[in-house]
Write a protein that holds these residues in place. Structure first.
Motif, PDB file in Angstrom:
ATOM      1  N   ASP A  67       0.873  -1.169   0.000  1.00 15.80           N
ATOM      2  CA  ASP A  67       0.000   0.000   0.000  1.00 15.80           C
ATOM      3  C   ASP A  67       0.913   1.223   0.000  1.00 15.80           C
ATOM      4  O   ASP A  67       1.543   1.543   1.022  1.00 15.80           O
ATOM      5  N   TRP A  68       1.016   1.899  -1.130  1.00 19.46           N
ATOM      6  CA  TRP A  68       1.998   2.972  -1.264  1.00 19.46           C
ATOM      7  C   TRP A  68       1.630   4.202  -0.444  1.00 19.46           C
ATOM      8  O   TRP A  68       2.482   5.071  -0.208  1.00 19.46           O
ATOM      9  N   LYS A  69       0.404   4.305   0.001  1.00 18.56           N
ATOM     10  CA  LYS A  69       0.038   5.435   0.842  1.00 18.56           C
ATOM     11  C   LYS A  69       0.567   5.244   2.259  1.00 18.56           C
ATOM     12  O   LYS A  69       1.206   6.136   2.833  1.00 18.56           O
ATOM     13  N   SER A  70       0.337   4.057   2.793  1.00 16.65           N
ATOM     14  CA  SER A  70       0.701   3.805   4.193  1.00 16.65           C
ATOM     15  C   SER A  70       2.002   3.044   4.368  1.00 16.65           C
ATOM     16  O   SER A  70       2.586   3.053   5.444  1.00 16.65           O
ATOM     17  N   GLY A  71       2.440   2.369   3.305  1.00 18.30           N
ATOM     18  CA  GLY A  71       3.627   1.529   3.432  1.00 18.30           C
ATOM     19  C   GLY A  71       3.336   0.159   4.001  1.00 18.30           C
ATOM     20  O   GLY A  71       4.243  -0.676   4.145  1.00 18.30           O
ATOM     21  N   ILE A  72       2.078  -0.130   4.349  1.00 15.28           N
ATOM     22  CA  ILE A  72       1.721  -1.457   4.865  1.00 15.28           C
ATOM     23  C   ILE A  72       2.013  -2.492   3.781  1.00 15.28           C
ATOM     24  O   ILE A  72       1.600  -2.353   2.632  1.00 15.28           O
ATOM     25  N   THR A  73       2.749  -3.508   4.149  1.00 20.68           N
ATOM     26  CA  THR A  73       3.206  -4.525   3.205  1.00 20.68           C
ATOM     27  C   THR A  73       2.584  -5.870   3.568  1.00 20.68           C
ATOM     28  O   THR A  73       2.672  -6.302   4.722  1.00 20.68           O
ATOM     29  N   SER A 132       8.526   7.543  -1.677  1.00 25.48           N
ATOM     30  CA  SER A 132       7.482   6.616  -2.119  1.00 25.48           C
ATOM     31  C   SER A 132       6.331   6.467  -1.132  1.00 25.48           C
ATOM     32  O   SER A 132       5.225   6.095  -1.522  1.00 25.48           O
ATOM     33  N   ILE A 133       6.554   6.754   0.156  1.00 21.03           N
ATOM     34  CA  ILE A 133       5.499   6.619   1.163  1.00 21.03           C
ATOM     35  C   ILE A 133       4.821   7.982   1.342  1.00 21.03           C
ATOM     36  O   ILE A 133       5.489   8.996   1.555  1.00 21.03           O
ATOM     37  N   GLU A 134       3.499   8.000   1.262  1.00 19.35           N
ATOM     38  CA  GLU A 134       2.774   9.267   1.327  1.00 19.35           C
ATOM     39  C   GLU A 134       2.610   9.779   2.752  1.00 19.35           C
ATOM     40  O   GLU A 134       2.499  10.984   2.976  1.00 19.35           O
ATOM     41  N   LEU A 135       2.582   8.868   3.741  1.00 18.52           N
ATOM     42  CA  LEU A 135       2.374   9.298   5.121  1.00 18.52           C
ATOM     43  C   LEU A 135       3.680   9.803   5.739  1.00 18.52           C
ATOM     44  O   LEU A 135       4.774   9.458   5.285  1.00 18.52           O
ATOM     45  N   PRO A 136       3.603  10.623   6.783  1.00 20.01           N
ATOM     46  CA  PRO A 136       4.799  11.244   7.380  1.00 20.01           C
ATOM     47  C   PRO A 136       5.657  10.245   8.149  1.00 20.01           C
ATOM     48  O   PRO A 136       5.240   9.110   8.404  1.00 20.01           O
ATOM     49  N   PRO A 137       6.855  10.668   8.565  1.00 18.05           N
ATOM     50  CA  PRO A 137       7.775   9.759   9.255  1.00 18.05           C
ATOM     51  C   PRO A 137       7.331   9.360  10.661  1.00 18.05           C
ATOM     52  O   PRO A 137       8.004   8.543  11.289  1.00 18.05           O
ATOM     53  N   ALA A 138       6.237   9.919  11.150  1.00 21.10           N
ATOM     54  CA  ALA A 138       5.702   9.503  12.455  1.00 21.10           C
ATOM     55  C   ALA A 138       4.786   8.293  12.262  1.00 21.10           C
ATOM     56  O   ALA A 138       3.623   8.282  12.680  1.00 21.10           O
ATOM     57  N   GLY A 178       6.677  -3.046  11.867  1.00 23.99           N
ATOM     58  CA  GLY A 178       7.866  -2.694  11.105  1.00 23.99           C
ATOM     59  C   GLY A 178       8.573  -1.487  11.681  1.00 23.99           C
ATOM     60  O   GLY A 178       8.112  -0.875  12.650  1.00 23.99           O
ATOM     61  N   PRO A 179       9.711  -1.088  11.089  1.00 22.30           N
ATOM     62  CA  PRO A 179      10.436   0.103  11.540  1.00 22.30           C
ATOM     63  C   PRO A 179       9.719   1.387  11.108  1.00 22.30           C
ATOM     64  O   PRO A 179       8.708   1.349  10.410  1.00 22.30           O
ATOM     65  N   TRP A 180      10.281   2.515  11.496  1.00 21.41           N
ATOM     66  CA  TRP A 180       9.691   3.807  11.166  1.00 21.41           C
ATOM     67  C   TRP A 180       9.937   4.158   9.695  1.00 21.41           C
ATOM     68  O   TRP A 180      10.959   3.793   9.106  1.00 21.41           O
ATOM     69  N   VAL A 181       9.004   4.919   9.116  1.00 20.39           N
ATOM     70  CA  VAL A 181       9.216   5.533   7.808  1.00 20.39           C
ATOM     71  C   VAL A 181      10.286   6.609   7.956  1.00 20.39           C
ATOM     72  O   VAL A 181      10.284   7.369   8.940  1.00 20.39           O
ATOM     73  N   GLY A 182      11.222   6.691   7.000  1.00 15.45           N
ATOM     74  CA  GLY A 182      12.269   7.708   7.068  1.00 15.45           C
ATOM     75  C   GLY A 182      11.729   9.090   6.760  1.00 15.45           C
ATOM     76  O   GLY A 182      10.677   9.250   6.125  1.00 15.45           O
ATOM     77  N   SER A 183      12.453  10.099   7.187  1.00 14.59           N
ATOM     78  CA  SER A 183      12.021  11.470   6.912  1.00 14.59           C
ATOM     79  C   SER A 183      12.037  11.790   5.424  1.00 14.59           C
ATOM     80  O   SER A 183      11.414  12.757   4.984  1.00 14.59           O
TER      81      SER A 183
END
Length: 675
Positions: free
Chosen positions: A404-410, A429-435, A453-458
């Motif tokens: 899911d490219w919006k949330s990064g859920i895989t 590539s991830i639409e949601l913020p790093p939080a 999973g780990p955090w989304v990068g800034s």
């Protein structure tokens, strides 16, 4: 008259294909021995070559223009090698040899004057690069469209065109053709890349790496749109296209394989009525290049196949269609009506219509789903998914992933035969913020397992490494199997032939073998490896005596050590850290022991002196003369290690009698004996 008849017979044999090519005891030379060149021409050409080589050697090394010397060296070598090794195939090539040397002199004079006008030409252009494999210069051809602007911002579509089989196609003939023939297709505003691919090997092994190196050289010198690169080919080139489509699907915008072959066993049965008797390990090694075994990878790339209705090589697309159908995939297959082994004009128009439409859209760099199947970590990546470890090499491994490219859920749907993998979503590539910590989900519904999973990068990137722990999966800090010690990984997974898909150095023994039989075997096989690397992969293997090898050599190359512990000092040092024993009395493989006076060890292993590179003992690439007769046979013949009885002579199929052979396990350790 008898001589004339014999010439006709030999000429016919040189282009034979079919059951006559199934006789290992009656193998023709590939490439065929050429004509004898008149002494006057020989002397003139030799003199011109020597003069050009001297000028090339004298060219200022500090000049930035030295990077363009391969554009000249390929022309000189295209004459020098066929002339030296009697591979000039016809009288017309003698005149062509003079023309290529004249062109080389013209380019060199321009370069000496600080200019390189051929680098800014449209139309048919021949370029060259220096290969990492053996340091040789290798040619490729380009068709540069008239619309290309050398000082403009536009990036262009690029189409590979993989050439068909040509046993007489030395560098001289290839370059001559690329200077005068634009090829089957010239799409509008498109650069067409014609790789030589190191001769007639089905674009496999060194031929495969040649294509990738040629592409990188083109991208460094011309503005290429990475999202509009297509792979295409016909006949042997169609076989190459199947290979590049299934193994590198994420790199291309589309694939257009025509005829050719897509696997080894069924093709040889149908095309040549060949009865195959592989060993158990050779059957497994077919999986390196059998595209049918990984046909599901076509899920990831738009593909338009072509065959003539009456072409025996239609079998390639038919069997791919069957394997794809088993995975609920449908192959688009354009069929030329009432057509044998050629491209029908109407089909050509339809193929172009479809490919132009695909190229207009471009490559999908963010597919919501991928499917990756492999049997080796050599081919372990598809877009954002990389398989880092397998349960067992040469057995099926398959990974299905949705993102899911919006949330990064895989969501992971399939992990058959996989023990570790990485999901790597690039910056932006991830639409949601790093939080945000996306979930990793295995399966759906009531059976779904979920990991944090780990955090989304800034930078909106996201990377997660996963490893199997028993029946469950866990998030880990590093890719791969974990733990200490050697493990099989991408580019360090075998078999023996894999060492020749990267930079390598032959290391010959400086001493005497403990036993004459072994010394004679090593000398014979080293000579065979050098000769056939040049003949089949059109390069000159680097070679040094063991005492001359430097720390830089150990750091830079896969080392191919020839000899035994008595004759080769580096081999003696390496053997002490290998999971085998080799003394003057015996070769010990686990519980098996073989008298050292008439046995030799062939193997591949991470180099104990540099575990990021291979060490190989007593072997070049493992297919031989019989296999040159049909490209579908050109697959590995030995696994990770083999013991050979040196009392038995070499044949067109092998180095002698193989008395034991096997793969190492995933930690580069011996497997239990099969006896």
């Amino acid at each position: 008259m008898r001589i004339w008849i014999l010439s006709i017979i030999l000429l016919g044999c040189a282009f034979a294909d079919g059951p006559a090519d199934n006789l290992p005891e009656n193998v023709r030379r590939v490439p065929p021995l050429g004509i004898e060149v008149f002494e006057e021409d020989q002397q003139k050409l030799d003199a011109a070559i020597s003069e050009l080589e001297a000028r090339i050697s004298a060219f200022p090394k500090q000049s930035d223009l030295t990077r363009l010397l391969p554009d000249i060296e390929i022309l000189v070598r295209a004459v020098a090698d066929p002339l030296h090794y009697q591979e000039i195939q016809k009288e017309a090539e003698i005149a062509q040899a003079y023309q290529l040397l004249e062109l080389a002199g013209e380019r060199l004079s321009q370069l000496e004057a600080g200019r390189a006008p051929w680098t800014a030409e449209t139309g048919l252009v021949v370029r060259g690069f220096r290969s990492k494999l053996d340091g040789s210069v290798q040619p490729y051809g380009l068709v540069i469209p008239e619309s290309y602007q050398f000082d403009g911002p536009t990036r262009h579509r690029l189409d590979f065109w993989f050439h068909g089989r040509g046993e007489r196609s030395t560098e001289l003939g290839f370059i001559q053709q690329r200077l005068h023939n634009a090829g089957q297709y010239q799409p509008k505003d498109t650069i067409v890349l014609h790789p030589y691919a190191r001769y007639s090997n089905g674009n496999k092994f060194a031929g495969e790496i040649d294509c990738l190196e040629a592409l990188e050289h083109v991208k460094a010198n011309y503005r290429i749109d990475d999202d509009r690169i297509l792979v295409r080919g016909f006949s042997m080139g169609g076989a190459a296209c199947w290979n590049f489509a299934v193994h590198y699907a994420d790199r291309w915008c589309a694939a257009n394989p025509g005829a050719g072959f897509s696997e080894t066993p069924e093709f040889l049965k149908s095309f040549q009525s060949e009865t195959l008797n592989p060993t158990w390990y050779q059957r497994k090694l077919w999986r390196l290049y059998d595209c049918t075994d990984v046909a599901v990878n076509i899920f990831n790339i738009p593909t338009v196949a072509y065959s003539g209705e009456l072409d025996r090589q239609k079998q390639a697309a038919d069997i791919m269609a069957e394997r794809m159908k088993e995975r609920s995939l449908h192959l688009t297959h354009i069929i030329g009506p009432d057509t044998e082994h050629k491209i029908h004009p109407d089909s050509k128009v339809e193929i172009e219509r479809r490919l132009n439409a695909i190229a207009k859209i471009g490559r999908n760099t963010r597919p919501p789903a991928i499917k990756l199947k492999t049997h080796t970590l050599r081919y372990n990546r598809m877009h954002y998914a990389t398989i880092d470890a397998l349960a067992e090499h040469w057995e099926p491994a398959e990974l299905h992933v949705n993102v899911d490219w919006k949330s990064g859920i895989t969501t992971i749907f399939k992990t058959e035969g996989v023990t570790a993998f990485t999901i790597d979503l690039p910056p932006g590539s991830i639409e949601l913020p790093p939080a945000w910590q996306p979930k990793i989900r295995f399966g759906l519904g009531m059976n779904m397992k979920e990991l944090q999973g780990p955090w989304v990068g800034s930078d909106r990137s996201y990377r997660v490494h996963l490893r199997r722990s028993g029946e469950a999966w866990e998030v880990v800090d590093q890719p791969g199997m974990g733990g200490e010690g050697l493990v099989k990984r991408h580019g360090l997974q075998g078999p023996i032939d894999d060492a020749f898909m990267d930079s390598f150095l032959f290391v010959k023994p400086g001493g005497k073998a403990a036993h004459d039989s072994v010394g004679e075997f090593v000398s014979r096989e080293l000579d065979h490896a050098q000769t056939h690397w040049r003949q089949q992969f059109r390069g000159h293997a680097r070679i040094k005596v063991d005492s001359e090898v430097t720390e830089e050599d150990v750091a830079s190359h896969n080392l191919v050590l020839w000899g035994d512990p008595s004759s080769n000092s580096l081999l003696a040092k390496a053997v002490k850290q290998l999971p085998i024993g080799w003394t003057s009395e015996s070769i010990t493989i686990g519980e098996q022991s073989f008298p050292a006076d008439h046995h030799a060890l062939l193997m591949i292993y991470p180099n104990p002196l540099n575990p990021d590179r291979y060490v190989v003992l007593n072997s070049g690439f493992t297919y031989r003369e019989y296999d040159y007769l049909n490209n579908a046979r050109q697959v590995p013949k030995l696994p990770d290690w083999a013991v050979v009885d040196t009392r038995t002579p070499m044949t067109s199929q092998g180095p002698g009698k193989v008395v034991a052979a096997d793969f190492f396990d995933e930690k580069w350790q011996l497997k239990p004996s099969r006896e």
